[in-house]
Design a protein around this motif. Structure first.
Motif, PDB file in Angstrom:
ATOM      1  N   ASP A   1      24.753  26.409 -23.065  1.00 36.03           N
ATOM      2  CA  ASP A   1      23.482  25.764 -23.458  1.00 36.03           C
ATOM      3  C   ASP A   1      22.329  26.278 -22.621  1.00 36.03           C
ATOM      4  O   ASP A   1      21.270  26.623 -23.130  1.00 36.03           O
ATOM      5  CB  ASP A   1      23.580  24.240 -23.273  1.00 36.03           C
ATOM      6  CG  ASP A   1      24.410  23.612 -24.382  1.00 36.03           C
ATOM      7  OD1 ASP A   1      24.721  24.327 -25.357  1.00 36.03           O
ATOM      8  OD2 ASP A   1      24.756  22.420 -24.254  1.00 36.03           O
ATOM      9  N   ARG A   2      22.539  26.306 -21.319  1.00 35.88           N
ATOM     10  CA  ARG A   2      21.447  26.675 -20.422  1.00 35.88           C
ATOM     11  C   ARG A   2      21.035  28.141 -20.600  1.00 35.88           C
ATOM     12  O   ARG A   2      19.869  28.464 -20.534  1.00 35.88           O
ATOM     13  CB  ARG A   2      21.851  26.415 -18.968  1.00 35.88           C
ATOM     14  CG  ARG A   2      20.671  25.876 -18.152  1.00 35.88           C
ATOM     15  CD  ARG A   2      21.094  25.533 -16.746  1.00 35.88           C
ATOM     16  NE  ARG A   2      22.178  24.554 -16.712  1.00 35.88           N
ATOM     17  CZ  ARG A   2      22.918  24.301 -15.637  1.00 35.88           C
ATOM     18  NH1 ARG A   2      22.702  24.976 -14.512  1.00 35.88           N
ATOM     19  NH2 ARG A   2      23.864  23.391 -15.661  1.00 35.88           N
TER      20      ARG A   2
ATOM     21  N   SER B   1      26.897  33.153 -16.742  1.00 31.98           N
ATOM     22  CA  SER B   1      25.545  33.317 -17.323  1.00 31.98           C
ATOM     23  C   SER B   1      25.216  34.798 -17.483  1.00 31.98           C
ATOM     24  O   SER B   1      24.660  35.222 -18.492  1.00 31.98           O
ATOM     25  CB  SER B   1      24.489  32.676 -16.430  1.00 31.98           C
ATOM     26  OG  SER B   1      24.755  31.315 -16.276  1.00 31.98           O
TER      27      SER B   1
ATOM     28  N   LYS C   1      30.369  24.467 -21.634  1.00 31.20           N
ATOM     29  CA  LYS C   1      29.304  24.061 -22.569  1.00 31.20           C
ATOM     30  C   LYS C   1      27.940  24.118 -21.910  1.00 31.20           C
ATOM     31  O   LYS C   1      26.965  24.628 -22.492  1.00 31.20           O
ATOM     32  CB  LYS C   1      29.560  22.626 -23.061  1.00 31.20           C
ATOM     33  CG  LYS C   1      30.513  22.565 -24.235  1.00 31.20           C
ATOM     34  CD  LYS C   1      30.619  21.127 -24.755  1.00 31.20           C
ATOM     35  CE  LYS C   1      31.604  21.088 -25.916  1.00 31.20           C
ATOM     36  NZ  LYS C   1      32.167  19.761 -26.127  1.00 31.20           N
ATOM     37  N   ASN C   2      27.851  23.559 -20.707  1.00 31.49           N
ATOM     38  CA  ASN C   2      26.556  23.520 -19.997  1.00 31.49           C
ATOM     39  C   ASN C   2      25.998  24.919 -19.768  1.00 31.49           C
ATOM     40  O   ASN C   2      24.795  25.144 -19.930  1.00 31.49           O
ATOM     41  CB  ASN C   2      26.719  22.821 -18.640  1.00 31.49           C
ATOM     42  CG  ASN C   2      26.787  21.314 -18.809  1.00 31.49           C
ATOM     43  OD1 ASN C   2      26.451  20.799 -19.891  1.00 31.49           O
ATOM     44  ND2 ASN C   2      27.236  20.610 -17.771  1.00 31.49           N
TER      45      ASN C   2
ATOM     46  N   GLU D   1      25.054  30.142 -29.742  1.00 28.07           N
ATOM     47  CA  GLU D   1      25.470  28.804 -30.151  1.00 28.07           C
ATOM     48  C   GLU D   1      26.975  28.709 -29.973  1.00 28.07           C
ATOM     49  O   GLU D   1      27.708  29.619 -30.390  1.00 28.07           O
ATOM     50  CB  GLU D   1      25.119  28.594 -31.626  1.00 28.07           C
ATOM     51  CG  GLU D   1      25.387  27.169 -32.102  1.00 28.07           C
ATOM     52  CD  GLU D   1      25.583  27.103 -33.613  1.00 28.07           C
ATOM     53  OE1 GLU D   1      24.822  27.758 -34.354  1.00 28.07           O
ATOM     54  OE2 GLU D   1      26.538  26.420 -34.033  1.00 28.07           O
TER      55      GLU D   1
ATOM     56  N   LYS E   1      33.249  20.866 -20.147  1.00 28.76           N
ATOM     57  CA  LYS E   1      31.842  20.496 -19.941  1.00 28.76           C
ATOM     58  C   LYS E   1      31.092  21.601 -19.204  1.00 28.76           C
ATOM     59  O   LYS E   1      29.960  21.938 -19.552  1.00 28.76           O
ATOM     60  CB  LYS E   1      31.799  19.196 -19.121  1.00 28.76           C
ATOM     61  CG  LYS E   1      30.556  18.374 -19.343  1.00 28.76           C
ATOM     62  CD  LYS E   1      30.738  16.977 -18.791  1.00 28.76           C
ATOM     63  CE  LYS E   1      29.797  16.738 -17.635  1.00 28.76           C
ATOM     64  NZ  LYS E   1      30.112  15.469 -16.938  1.00 28.76           N
TER      65      LYS E   1
ATOM     66  N   GLY F   1      21.304  30.014 -23.339  1.00 26.91           N
ATOM     67  CA  GLY F   1      20.444  29.917 -24.517  1.00 26.91           C
ATOM     68  C   GLY F   1      20.517  31.006 -25.575  1.00 26.91           C
ATOM     69  O   GLY F   1      19.855  30.889 -26.595  1.00 26.91           O
TER      70      GLY F   1
END
Lengths: 355, 355
Positions: A271-272, A196, A267-268, A277, A264, A274
């Motif tokens: 997405d989180r 992140s 991807k998570n 894309e 997965k 933000g």
């Protein structure tokens, strides 16, 4: 000590150096070349072009070779696209990043062939020492960020101790079949935090529509307990414990700052966080032990050593290295010889578009 | 072999390294601090500010210490000026340049104190390997360029041979009282070519009103035959020739890629090149042997060795180094002890404004 102060690929250009033992990462970069070409194509089909100067970063570039292939691919793709669109070829500014302990001297010496090849272009190459888990570049300055086999490294080893301060991951150095659930959770939490932060830092540095292309180690199954080459490394160290060359506590307090995520999980996190894309997430069926990569078993083992040695040496001392890696080689090669199914540990190519 | 492939300050951080023996260049940078502060002041009093990011290059940064002082001075001056003008403090992007053979590993390791001190600022530091006698950065990207004790190095040794290919500068390594006129002419011609190329390259890279600040070795007299420390170096090598440790032809074919210009020579080149206005040309009465710089004679000699050793070793071989530098020390210290007049070789601070 933080990972950034003790992790580096083996230095120089001698026979044990990473520079001489990067056939695997070279193969990975060759395999991901079409994806990188496609990313450059899409950058040049969008509104914010033509640029005067294309700013490109390679994060975790180590001491060379692989990063030269990446720069060449970027330049050749841009040239092709510019001819096609009748644009003027822009200048290039490449920023080659790695931790401050990286062997930048070898990297810079290796650059001369590259700069001679492209001396007709305004092409500038910088070294950028620092951790990609934080900010490296000014705001909105980057168009394209590449990182091959970097983002699966963690900024620190997760805290793997119970409430009493006793080691949670006894006898192992990564998530193993015998590791308690807390070990998996701590590793995943650290990867979530680090990846992140990686994305957040890049989001500040990149212009809108800029692209990140990452090649990372990934796993096919949801079960995280298949960590090559960490399982055989733990076995080799355990063998040294049984021979009383290494004290047991030393092994119990050693874990690697590395995480092999599933599709997965990646991807998570994207997405989180933000800011990006997810445009592409593809798998490469490439295994570290792939026979087509290595001219010999010895070369394969030298590669494994060249990216693990700095942290092993930092924790256990230099004097045990040769003995340990002999045992490690024996285990790894035996595993390979008796393997009946393809590995679950492969590579992902991830392409992200800055929103 | 070109100078860029064989010239570097002694590596690492051991007792003979440049890193440990740069008191002189540190003193020079400390003396030029007010000039650098003034340059930053004037940048911030002009129309093209405030910037989002101030791009600053330090050319010929070697392996550290001095360059950290320069970066600190820039940041502190900018902060002070921004407070005064009620501007927001910009981000900083420092580009630390030296030849590819420079010890960037030691430089980057030494950065950690600096980056910790300024971790509240958006401050980014890059290494830039390459020759400042050519282009290093994209067009119109630099605001401020600093170079301390760099621009007196030449890109190559002038061709000092007569028509028959025989050495012109027998027994000497720089312009000496006994050198024929052609030696002076060739040295000056090479400096004119190199310094013009330096200016031309910077003129492309800098925005209008950007500033260059150079600290270089310079001479007070118009007579160029007072080349410290090259005259004693030639004497020391000649001594090794008389002892038959070094063949005479080896000395005759060795000359240093260095030029100590006069004020007039610098002014003429700036005027003729035409991209810059000479704002300041001041002299520092600082001598290399200045007692206030060195804690001991040994330290002084180690410094002389740390910036001359790479080229001496490249030409004469490593094995003669210790013996040669013992003799060199003896000559230099005796010269200093018996000197009655101040040296003609001092330092210039040159400030140039991009037109």
């Amino acid at each position: 000590m933080e990972v950034k102060n003790m992790l580096f690929m083996s230095k120089g250009n001698g026979e044990n150096s990473f520079f001489q033992n990067c056939s695997f990462t070279q193969k990975v970069v060759a395999m991901s070349k079409p994806a990188l070409e496609k990313v450059v194509e899409s950058l040049f089909s969008e509104c914010f072009l033509p640029y005067q100067v294309l700013n490109v970063a390679d994060l975790g570039c180590s001491s060379g070779r692989t990063t030269f292939l990446v720069m060449e691919t970027v330049i050749e793709s841009v040239k092709r696209k510019c001819r096609e669109l009748n644009y003027q070829i822009p200048g290039f500014q490449f920023y080659l990043n790695d931790l401050p302990g990286n062997d930048f001297n070898t990297l810079f010496k290796g650059l001369s062939n590259f700069t001679e090849k492209y001396n007709d272009l305004p092409c500038f190459v910088m070294g950028c020492p620092g951790s990609f888990h934080g900010r490296l570049f000014p705001k909105s300055s980057m168009h394209l960020v590449h990182s091959s086999y970097g983002a699966h490294w963690l900024s620190k080893v997760p805290r793997l101790m119970d409430k009493e301060g006793l080691p949670l991951n006894k006898g192992k150095v990564y998530i193993s079949k015998t590791s308690p659930a807390a070990v998996k959770e701590e590793y995943l939490a650290q990867f979530q935090e680090d990846f992140s932060l990686f994305l957040k830092s890049r989001s500040h540095e990149m212009i809108r529509e800029g692209r990140v292309i990452l090649i990372i180690n990934g796993r096919l199954s949801e079960d995280p307990t298949n960590g090559e080459p960490w399982e055989p490394l733990a076995e080799a160290i355990a063998d040294m414990v049984s021979l009383e060359v290494i004290p047991e506590e030393k092994l119990d307090s050693f874990n690697v700052p590395y995480y092999i995520p599933s599709e997965k999980e990646v991807k998570n996190i994207v997405d989180r966080e933000g800011s990006f894309e997810l445009e592409v997430l593809e798998t490469f069926p490439i295994e570290m032990g792939d026979k087509s990569v290595w001219s010999s078993d010895e070369k394969f083992i030298k590669n494994l050593r060249s990216f693990t040695e700095s942290m092993v040496s930092h924790h256990f001392g230099e004097e045990i290295l040769d003995k340990l890696y002999d045992k490690f080689a024996q285990i790894v090669l035996q595993d390979l010889a008796t393997r009946t199914e393809p590995s679950e540990v492969i590579s992902f190519v991830v392409v992200l578009r800055r929103l």
